[in-house]
Scaffold this motif. Structure first.
Motif, PDB file in Angstrom:
ATOM      1  N   VAL A  29       1.307  -1.584  -0.120  1.00  0.00           N
ATOM      2  CA  VAL A  29       0.066   0.167   0.045  1.00  0.00           C
ATOM      3  C   VAL A  29       1.347   1.907   0.529  1.00  0.00           C
ATOM      4  O   VAL A  29       2.072   1.202   0.536  1.00  0.00           O
ATOM      5  N   LEU A  30      -0.181   2.104  -1.095  1.00  0.00           N
ATOM      6  CA  LEU A  30       1.161   3.195  -1.003  1.00  0.00           C
ATOM      7  C   LEU A  30      -0.287   4.350  -0.417  1.00  0.00           C
ATOM      8  O   LEU A  30      -0.896   4.689  -0.959  1.00  0.00           O
ATOM      9  N   LEU A  31       0.364   5.508   0.696  1.00  0.00           N
ATOM     10  CA  LEU A  31      -0.203   6.608   1.035  1.00  0.00           C
ATOM     11  C   LEU A  31       0.756   7.928   0.462  1.00  0.00           C
ATOM     12  O   LEU A  31       1.467   7.979   1.105  1.00  0.00           O
ATOM     13  N   ALA A  32      -0.577   8.600   0.364  1.00  0.00           N
ATOM     14  CA  ALA A  32      -0.156  10.165   0.317  1.00  0.00           C
ATOM     15  C   ALA A  32      -1.106  11.012   1.123  1.00  0.00           C
ATOM     16  O   ALA A  32      -1.462  11.562   0.510  1.00  0.00           O
ATOM     17  N   ALA A  33       0.058  11.719   2.331  1.00  0.00           N
ATOM     18  CA  ALA A  33      -1.273  12.812   2.757  1.00  0.00           C
ATOM     19  C   ALA A  33      -0.391  13.577   2.860  1.00  0.00           C
ATOM     20  O   ALA A  33       0.852  14.061   3.604  1.00  0.00           O
ATOM     21  N   ASP A  34      -1.358  14.604   2.979  1.00  0.00           N
ATOM     22  CA  ASP A  34      -1.070  16.295   3.877  1.00  0.00           C
ATOM     23  C   ASP A  34      -1.229  16.212   4.990  1.00  0.00           C
ATOM     24  O   ASP A  34      -2.258  15.075   5.710  1.00  0.00           O
ATOM     25  N   GLU A  35      -1.229  17.405   5.473  1.00  0.00           N
ATOM     26  CA  GLU A  35      -1.680  17.298   6.987  1.00  0.00           C
ATOM     27  C   GLU A  35      -3.262  17.116   7.193  1.00  0.00           C
ATOM     28  O   GLU A  35      -3.502  16.988   8.350  1.00  0.00           O
ATOM     29  N   THR A  36      -3.774  17.921   6.178  1.00  0.00           N
ATOM     30  CA  THR A  36      -5.431  17.690   6.034  1.00  0.00           C
ATOM     31  C   THR A  36      -5.692  16.113   6.027  1.00  0.00           C
ATOM     32  O   THR A  36      -7.383  15.849   6.008  1.00  0.00           O
ATOM     33  N   ALA A  37      -4.802  15.101   5.389  1.00  0.00           N
ATOM     34  CA  ALA A  37      -5.593  13.520   4.881  1.00  0.00           C
ATOM     35  C   ALA A  37      -4.366  12.604   6.134  1.00  0.00           C
ATOM     36  O   ALA A  37      -5.212  12.155   6.165  1.00  0.00           O
ATOM     37  N   PRO A  87       3.260  21.104   7.792  1.00  0.00           N
ATOM     38  CA  PRO A  87       3.714  22.509   7.852  1.00  0.00           C
ATOM     39  C   PRO A  87       5.149  22.404   8.927  1.00  0.00           C
ATOM     40  O   PRO A  87       6.102  23.319   8.199  1.00  0.00           O
ATOM     41  N   ASP A  88       4.975  22.218   9.823  1.00  0.00           N
ATOM     42  CA  ASP A  88       6.332  22.235  10.853  1.00  0.00           C
ATOM     43  C   ASP A  88       6.825  20.756  12.001  1.00  0.00           C
ATOM     44  O   ASP A  88       6.103  19.407  12.051  1.00  0.00           O
ATOM     45  N   LEU A  89       7.460  20.515  12.082  1.00  0.00           N
ATOM     46  CA  LEU A  89       8.781  19.857  12.421  1.00  0.00           C
ATOM     47  C   LEU A  89       7.809  19.022  13.646  1.00  0.00           C
ATOM     48  O   LEU A  89       7.603  18.208  13.605  1.00  0.00           O
ATOM     49  N   LYS A  90       7.060  19.776  14.567  1.00  0.00           N
ATOM     50  CA  LYS A  90       6.202  19.806  15.633  1.00  0.00           C
ATOM     51  C   LYS A  90       4.735  19.206  15.375  1.00  0.00           C
ATOM     52  O   LYS A  90       3.991  18.694  16.200  1.00  0.00           O
ATOM     53  N   LEU A 109       7.515  14.735   5.480  1.00  0.00           N
ATOM     54  CA  LEU A 109       8.036  15.903   5.059  1.00  0.00           C
ATOM     55  C   LEU A 109       7.518  16.930   5.639  1.00  0.00           C
ATOM     56  O   LEU A 109       6.312  17.136   5.130  1.00  0.00           O
ATOM     57  N   ILE A 110       9.032  18.388   6.308  1.00  0.00           N
ATOM     58  CA  ILE A 110       8.582  18.958   6.279  1.00  0.00           C
ATOM     59  C   ILE A 110       8.334  19.902   5.437  1.00  0.00           C
ATOM     60  O   ILE A 110       8.851  20.140   4.628  1.00  0.00           O
ATOM     61  N   ARG A 111       7.400  20.507   4.678  1.00  0.00           N
ATOM     62  CA  ARG A 111       7.192  22.092   4.272  1.00  0.00           C
ATOM     63  C   ARG A 111       7.928  22.747   4.073  1.00  0.00           C
ATOM     64  O   ARG A 111       8.284  23.707   5.478  1.00  0.00           O
ATOM     65  N   ASP A 112       8.031  23.787   3.025  1.00  0.00           N
ATOM     66  CA  ASP A 112       8.599  24.890   3.048  1.00  0.00           C
ATOM     67  C   ASP A 112       7.867  25.952   2.401  1.00  0.00           C
ATOM     68  O   ASP A 112       7.120  25.664   1.538  1.00  0.00           O
ATOM     69  N   PRO A 113       7.675  27.282   3.658  1.00  0.00           N
ATOM     70  CA  PRO A 113       6.801  28.343   3.908  1.00  0.00           C
ATOM     71  C   PRO A 113       6.788  28.351   2.741  1.00  0.00           C
ATOM     72  O   PRO A 113       5.867  28.995   1.805  1.00  0.00           O
ATOM     73  N   LEU A 114       7.787  29.029   1.675  1.00  0.00           N
ATOM     74  CA  LEU A 114       7.538  29.272   0.444  1.00  0.00           C
ATOM     75  C   LEU A 114       7.378  28.775  -0.986  1.00  0.00           C
ATOM     76  O   LEU A 114       7.681  29.381  -1.949  1.00  0.00           O
TER      77      LEU A 114
END
Length: 307
Positions: free
Chosen positions: A169-177, A201-204, A220-225
């Motif tokens: 299984v492959l899972l790909a998600a951002d913070e909302t998921a 968005p943040d390591l924490k 993965l920690i997002r680059d805000p830019l």
């Protein structure tokens, strides 16, 4: 109507069923910050004894009160016509409606945990604060809400449905998921291979995620830019996949979801039927914008079929 009679009517509304779905009046019993960008809210209520979440990415509609309201105004008695009646209400009176996934359910205590991303209220760079984010950031025990969710575990609001013969299984998600991805990992059977990539968005905002599966989780920690989801697309695009038949689940920002789906189907050759995808939000658009687009598309489709 007195406050006590309003409360009684509110609590008794749970018996109204719409197909496999039902309105569940609830109250907040606990809140807990999970990181700079997310808060977990525990809802409880006797009505939830009938809530039958099927786990995984079980979704539901959440109704929240407008500022100054004691409880959300929801057309409990409208039957299958509840949505049309809700839309016909004045916007500043009808309950705020948002879509969420169940993080976990405690059947013994009739509780449901829901993790909220605090868009615009913390370090999250995923967009300005909306009414649900503001409500979640300020929620305290006793606050009221309504869930429109499943009264049957076999319901159409679960997207994660790996077919027989799935080797990994492959899972790909951002913070909302993230809440849905975490629930999926907990649901996976022992021994199944899983690769998960989660962008926050943040390591924490990272969390300890448990799974009986042989799960390899990459945070993965997002680059805000950069655009949300960019890291997910890059990391998965360059990853070496396990052998065998995959089943992919992608959820989060719509642009990221489209990019990864094209990659998995077009470049990796994964069968379309083995890729489940869902745009939980779209950069620059509110949920009202997305809902209006879906309604417009449905009306146009109906008009076309009627010709």
């Amino acid at each position: 109507m007195t406050a006590s009679s309003t409360s009684t009517a509110y609590e008794s509304a749970s018996g109204l069923v719409h197909g496999k779905f039902r309105f569940f009046p609830v109250r907040v019993v606990a809140t807990r910050r999970l990181g700079p960008s997310m808060v977990r809210i525990t809802f409880a209520g006797d009505a939830l004894r009938e809530f039958a979440g099927g786990g995984r990415d079980q979704s539901f509609s959440l109704f929240l009160p407008q500022p100054g309201q004691h409880a959300p105004i929801v057309p409990f008695d409208a039957g299958d016509g509840w949505f049309a009646q809700w839309r016909a209400m004045p916007e500043d009176e009808r309950a705020v409606m948002r879509s969420y996934t169940v993080r976990s359910q405690n059947r013994r205590y009739h509780e449901v945990d829901v993790d909220f991303v605090l868009h615009g209220t913390g370090s999250s760079s995923s967009g300005p604060a909306g009414p649900a984010s503001r409500w979640a950031a300020e929620a305290v025990p006793g606050d009221r809400a309504v869930l429109l969710g499943p009264a049957s575990e076999d319901n159409r609001s679960i997207g994660f449905q790996p077919p027989e013969g799935t080797d990994w299984v492959l899972l790909a998600a951002d913070e909302t998921a993230l809440p849905a991805a975490a629930a999926i990992l907990e649901w996976l059977p022992e021994g199944l291979r899983a690769r998960a990539w989660i962008e926050v968005p943040d390591l924490k905002d990272t969390q300890e995620l448990l799974s009986p599966a042989e799960a390899d989780i990459t945070w993965l920690i997002r680059d805000p830019l950069r655009r949300p989801g960019s890291l997910l697309a890059e990391e998965i695009g360059g990853a070496v996949f396990p052998d065998g038949a995959p089943y992919a689940w992608i959820a989060g920002e719509s642009g990221m979801v489209r990019t990864l789906r094209r990659h998995l189907v077009g470049e990796r050759g994964i069968d379309r039927g083995r890729v489940e995808f869902s745009g939980y939000w779209r950069l620059g658009a509110t949920e009202e914008d997305l809902r209006t687009e879906k309604i417009t598309e449905a009306v146009a489709q109906d008009a076309g079929e009627a010709r």
